[in-house]
Enzyme design. Structure first.
Site, short mmCIF file in Angstrom:
data_model
loop_
_atom_site.label_atom_id
_atom_site.label_comp_id
_atom_site.label_asym_id
_atom_site.label_seq_id
_atom_site.Cartn_x
_atom_site.Cartn_y
_atom_site.Cartn_z
N ASP A 129 4.54 1.27 9.74
CA ASP A 129 4.66 1.45 11.20
C ASP A 129 6.12 1.67 11.57
O ASP A 129 6.48 2.60 12.30
CB ASP A 129 4.10 0.20 11.89
N TYR A 171 -1.25 -7.40 10.03
CA TYR A 171 -2.01 -6.93 11.19
C TYR A 171 -3.38 -7.59 11.28
O TYR A 171 -3.87 -7.86 12.37
CB TYR A 171 -2.24 -5.42 11.11
N LYS A 211 8.77 -5.54 -0.33
CA LYS A 211 9.82 -6.57 -0.23
C LYS A 211 9.52 -7.59 -1.32
O LYS A 211 9.35 -8.80 -1.08
CB LYS A 211 9.77 -7.18 1.19
N ASP A 267 14.27 -2.89 3.25
CA ASP A 267 15.56 -2.84 3.96
C ASP A 267 16.40 -1.69 3.44
O ASP A 267 16.98 -0.90 4.20
CB ASP A 267 16.30 -4.19 3.89
N ASP A 284 8.26 5.48 12.67
CA ASP A 284 8.99 5.70 13.93
C ASP A 284 10.43 6.11 13.62
O ASP A 284 11.00 7.00 14.26
CB ASP A 284 9.01 4.42 14.80
C1 IPM Z 1 -0.27 0.24 18.99
C2 IPM Z 1 -0.04 -0.35 17.65
C3 IPM Z 1 -1.15 -1.31 17.33
C4 IPM Z 1 0.11 0.72 16.56
C5 IPM Z 1 0.40 0.07 15.22
O1 IPM Z 1 1.22 -0.85 15.14
O2 IPM Z 1 -0.20 0.50 14.24
C6 IPM Z 1 1.18 1.77 16.78
O3 IPM Z 1 2.47 1.26 16.76
C7 IPM Z 1 1.03 2.88 15.77
O4 IPM Z 1 2.01 3.19 15.09
O5 IPM Z 1 -0.05 3.48 15.70
MG MG Z 2 3.80 2.44 15.64
#
Ligand code: IPM
Ligand code: MG
Ligand code: NAD
Length: 355
Positions: free
Chosen positions: A241, A136, A185, A217, A245
């Site tokens: 990240d 990042y 990884k 993975d 999700d």
């Molecule tokens: C919007 C983006 C920069 C952010 C990230 O990747 O950290 C988002 O996906 C999160 O999870 O907060």
């Molecule tokens: Mg995110």
């Protein structure tokens, strides 16, 4: 006590409005709220997604409650002006390196998970995501190559960066089930080799915590196969990240998961932090009252706990959220018909009637 509210774009303002109502219901003495512009909204008004005034407001606050940023109309802007730079800039400028993303099943919602109910019921984990490093924030750019334009992003972690997030994760694990899984990884990446060796070194200071290591993975696969095996997960910025999700779909919806981003700064009340749902600005449903505000409301609960030392108020909010979900107050993301405002109403009503 000062809280800065940065609602941002898309569904950000819709979910933050509900979190604000919940906060105001608590009638905390001596609380002042400030509102600041971030993201595409800030770019349109000030020419920058993270204006200096907003950054100064965050620095002057005891905590920040953040909605979401991102707007497709900004997709062609240079990277430094994209709305996402607002959240990335706040995380790095404020030194918020430890991102806590809890994912636990809600009683009664197991059948709404993407997993089998009996598997979903076992989820109670915390992702500790490093937030100030990795690919990042490494050097990046575009250059010419024999194959045409080439984009590049440098992935790196140094020992000091890994050490501090490892300490955060071991401390978090000590307060939970004393089991830590470090996800990397290391079979391919040098970054991950340093990561793994450093985590092993820090582990010496936490003999009570059982540490294991998993390639990312495999971790993604195990998270849907048997998520109950995880207690605390520590991982880098990018893997964290993605896995968080994924964890949200295991619980039921991305509209349910909150997060805290913490650094080292202490205030009169606790640790300074920024709190936000793990979801984004969801342009596909924005402006239609379809957003689930639970993640934002639970982010407020985390704020009260970590930054303002108000554990009882945090627990009150969490109990109210659990209760309304068990009562079947569900938005479209969970197959229900409740609007963003209906869900906010139900949480506020539950807090008032059960106090
Ligand atoms: C919007 C983006 C920069 C952010 C990230 O990747 O950290 C988002 O996906 C999160 O999870 O907060
Ligand atoms: Mg995110
Ligand atoms: N921290 C942040 O501000 C943040 C986080 C993630 C993505 N983003 C940005 O948001 C924009 C959209 O990204 P995306 O679509 O990949 O991710 P997203 O999280 O915004 O949406 C993914 C899917 O989940 C749904 N969803 C998200 N939050 C929801 C909620 N509260 N209630 C109901 N459904 C919800 C959306 O409708 C969409 O179908 C992009 O500009 C991205 O960069 C910002």
């Amino acid at each position: 006590m000062k809280i800065a509210l940065f609602a941002g774009d898309g569904i950000g303002p819709e979910v933050i409005a509900q979190a604000r109502r919940v906060l105001e219901t608590l009638e905390l003495p001596g609380l002042t709220l400030f509102e600041g512009d971030v993201g595409a909204a800030a770019y349109r008004r000030h020419g920058h997604p993270l204006p200096q005034e907003t950054l100064a407001m965050a620095r002057a606050a005891d905590a920040v409650l953040f909605g979401a940023v991102g707007d497709f109309s900004c997709d062609d802007l240079p990277r430094e002006l994209r709305p996402e730079q607002a959240i990335l800039g706040l995380r790095s400028e404020l030194g918020l390196f430890a991102n806590l993303r809890p994912a636990a099943g809600f009683p009664g919602l197991e059948h709404l998970s993407s997993l089998k109910p009996e598997v979903a019921r076992s989820i109670d984990l915390l992702v500790v995501r490093e937030l100030n490093g990795d690919v990042y924030f490494g050097d990046k750019g575009e250059r010419g190559s024999a194959g045409g334009r080439e984009g590049w992003d440098m992935m790196s972690y140094n020992e000091a960066e890994v050490r501090r997030i490892a300490h955060s994760a071991f401390r978090a694990a000590m307060g939970r089930g004393k089991k830590l899984t470090s996800v990397d990884k290391a079979n391919v990446l040098e970054t991950s080799r340093i990561w793994r060796e450093t985590v092993i070194e820090v582990a010496q200071e936490y003999p009570e915590v059982e540490l294991d290591h998993m390639y990312v993975d495999n971790a993604a696969m195990q998270l849907v196969k048997s998520p109950g095996q995880f207690d605390t997960i520590v991982t880098g910025n990018l893997f964290g990240d993605i896995l968080s999700d994924q964890a949200s779909a295991c619980v039921g919806s991305i509209g349910l998961l909150a997060s805290a981003s913490l650094g080292e700064r202490q205030t009169d009340y606790g640790t300074f932090g920024l709190y936000e749902p793990i979801h984004g600005s969801a342009p596909d449903i924005a402006g239609r009252g379809k957003a689930n505000p639970v993640a934002a409301v639970l982010s407020l609960a985390m704020l009260l706990r970590h930054s303002l030392g108000r554990e009882q108020d945090a627990a009150r909010i969490e109990r109210a959220v659990e209760a309304i979900l068990a009562d079947g107050v569900l938005g479209g993301d969970l197959g229900g018909t409740a609007s963003t405002g209906d869900i906010g109403d139900a949480i506020v009503r539950k807090i008032v009637t059960t106090s």
